[in-house]
Design a protein around this motif. Structure first.
Motif, PDB file in Angstrom:
ATOM      1  N   GLN A  70      -2.774   0.663 -15.676  1.00 37.32           N
ATOM      2  CA  GLN A  70      -2.608   1.083 -14.274  1.00 37.32           C
ATOM      3  C   GLN A  70      -1.872   2.422 -14.187  1.00 37.32           C
ATOM      4  O   GLN A  70      -2.211   3.275 -13.368  1.00 37.32           O
ATOM      5  N   CYS A  98      -6.377  -5.382  -6.169  1.00 36.54           N
ATOM      6  CA  CYS A  98      -5.175  -5.644  -6.956  1.00 36.54           C
ATOM      7  C   CYS A  98      -4.497  -4.350  -7.425  1.00 36.54           C
ATOM      8  O   CYS A  98      -3.917  -3.654  -6.600  1.00 36.54           O
ATOM      9  N   ALA A  99      -4.566  -3.982  -8.724  1.00 32.52           N
ATOM     10  CA  ALA A  99      -3.949  -2.714  -9.126  1.00 32.52           C
ATOM     11  C   ALA A  99      -4.500  -1.577  -8.270  1.00 32.52           C
ATOM     12  O   ALA A  99      -3.769  -0.674  -7.862  1.00 32.52           O
ATOM     13  N   GLN A 102      -2.785  -1.653  -4.992  1.00 32.50           N
ATOM     14  CA  GLN A 102      -1.430  -1.118  -5.120  1.00 32.50           C
ATOM     15  C   GLN A 102      -1.455   0.407  -5.179  1.00 32.50           C
ATOM     16  O   GLN A 102      -0.591   1.075  -4.618  1.00 32.50           O
ATOM     17  N   TYR A 108       4.000   2.002  -6.616  1.00 33.47           N
ATOM     18  CA  TYR A 108       3.967   0.686  -7.267  1.00 33.47           C
ATOM     19  C   TYR A 108       5.106   0.616  -8.270  1.00 33.47           C
ATOM     20  O   TYR A 108       5.258   1.522  -9.106  1.00 33.47           O
ATOM     21  N   ARG A 132       4.859 -13.935 -11.419  1.00 35.21           N
ATOM     22  CA  ARG A 132       3.455 -13.587 -11.164  1.00 35.21           C
ATOM     23  C   ARG A 132       2.857 -14.615 -10.224  1.00 35.21           C
ATOM     24  O   ARG A 132       3.176 -15.810 -10.300  1.00 35.21           O
ATOM     25  N   HIS A 154      -1.134 -11.339 -10.263  1.00 36.22           N
ATOM     26  CA  HIS A 154      -0.373 -10.078 -10.191  1.00 36.22           C
ATOM     27  C   HIS A 154       1.107 -10.370 -10.053  1.00 36.22           C
ATOM     28  O   HIS A 154       1.503 -11.446  -9.589  1.00 36.22           O
ATOM     29  N   GLY A 155       1.917  -9.358 -10.453  1.00 38.56           N
ATOM     30  CA  GLY A 155       3.357  -9.494 -10.318  1.00 38.56           C
ATOM     31  C   GLY A 155       3.867  -8.768  -9.078  1.00 38.56           C
ATOM     32  O   GLY A 155       4.884  -9.154  -8.489  1.00 38.56           O
TER      33      GLY A 155
END
Ligand code: GLN
Length: 252
Positions: A70, A98-99, A102, A108, A132, A154-155
């Motif tokens: 990422q 998701c990523a 972000q 992020y 997560r 995801h975290g």
């Protein structure tokens, strides 16, 4: 019948080597196929990691990825910011998962506290969460979209600015991740839902496509509906199990 365009619709998969960990390539396949089934020319364009993102695509897909890829993806995306802005100003649509979601926000914070600058296409920031979030997700968007399902892993926890509209309300998820999910903007959707999300939710695929080619005729969708039914069942069952667990814990 929608009038067909002179040129093929170009569906761009951005940095699939970095942002494709959870099968998000399937979103591109679904978009291209749903156009072809309706008689539109469509082309899947892969933008390889490190290459500049071109301004000539009609639909941009940013997928999910682990923290290190990422970071790498974000550098290329930031370097291509002007091209992405030009494409969007010209009417291109964007799905960010998701990523990717972000990275369309301002920043992020990775699990090791590294801060990554995003594109700032939406007013959102993501901070590292305490754990997560992994599991099925069921989301109720505003009509006319039906209830959506996905799988999250995801975290980060994303907070939208006051002017942004979430994609929907969370009906069920396996952990504590907030009551709303994703973002909807001008020809833009951000979401934590993998699955991939579009094979599971063809209405979302068609919304994105309609932003590019205009109103679409419906498609026969018995198989997709069966998958939707099964995933809704799985997602809701996990939500119900969580609800029971919390009640039992609360009783001590
Ligand atoms: N690396 C990000 C996080 O853990 C995104 C994960 C993903 O794309 N699935 O929050």
């Amino acid at each position: 019948m929608t009038p067909k365009r002179d040129s093929a619709v170009r569906v761009g998969l951005v940095y699939p080597e970095l942002l494709g960990t959870y099968g998000d390539r399937g979103n591109a396949v679904v978009l291209v196929q749903r156009l072809r089934w309706r008689g539109h020319d469509a082309e899947l364009v892969e933008v390889n990691a490190g290459a500049p993102v071109p301004d000539s695509l009609d639909l941009y897909l940013f997928g999910g990825g682990e923290d290190d890829p990422q970071v790498m993806a974000s550098a290329g995306m930031r370097a291509s910011r002007a091209a992405i802005d030009r494409a969007r100003a010209g009417g291109a649509a964007l799905l960010a998962v998701c990523a990717g979601f972000q990275l369309i926000g301002h920043s992020y914070e990775a699990a090791d506290s590294t801060m990554i600058d995003g594109l700032g296409l939406v007013d959102a920031v993501t901070r590292a969460g305490p754990n997560r979030l992994i599991g099925e997700l069921v989301v109720e968007p505003d009509p006319p979209l039906p209830v959506l399902t996905g799988f999250e892993n995801h975290g980060g926890r994303t907070t939208l600015g006051p002017g942004e509209r979430p994609l929907g309300r969370v009906l069920a998820r396996t952990g504590e991740g907030g009551d709303t999910e994703g973002v909807v903007g001008d020809r833009l959707i951000g979401t934590y839902m993998h699955g991939p999300v579009l094979p599971r939710n063809p209405a979302l695929a068609d919304l994105l496509l309609s932003w590019v080619v205009g109103p679409l005729e419906p498609l026969e969708s018995a198989l997709e509906e069966r998958l939707r039914g099964e995933r809704l069942d799985a997602g809701t069952a996990s939500g119900v199990r969580r609800w029971w667990r919390e009640r039992l814990l609360a009783r001590g």
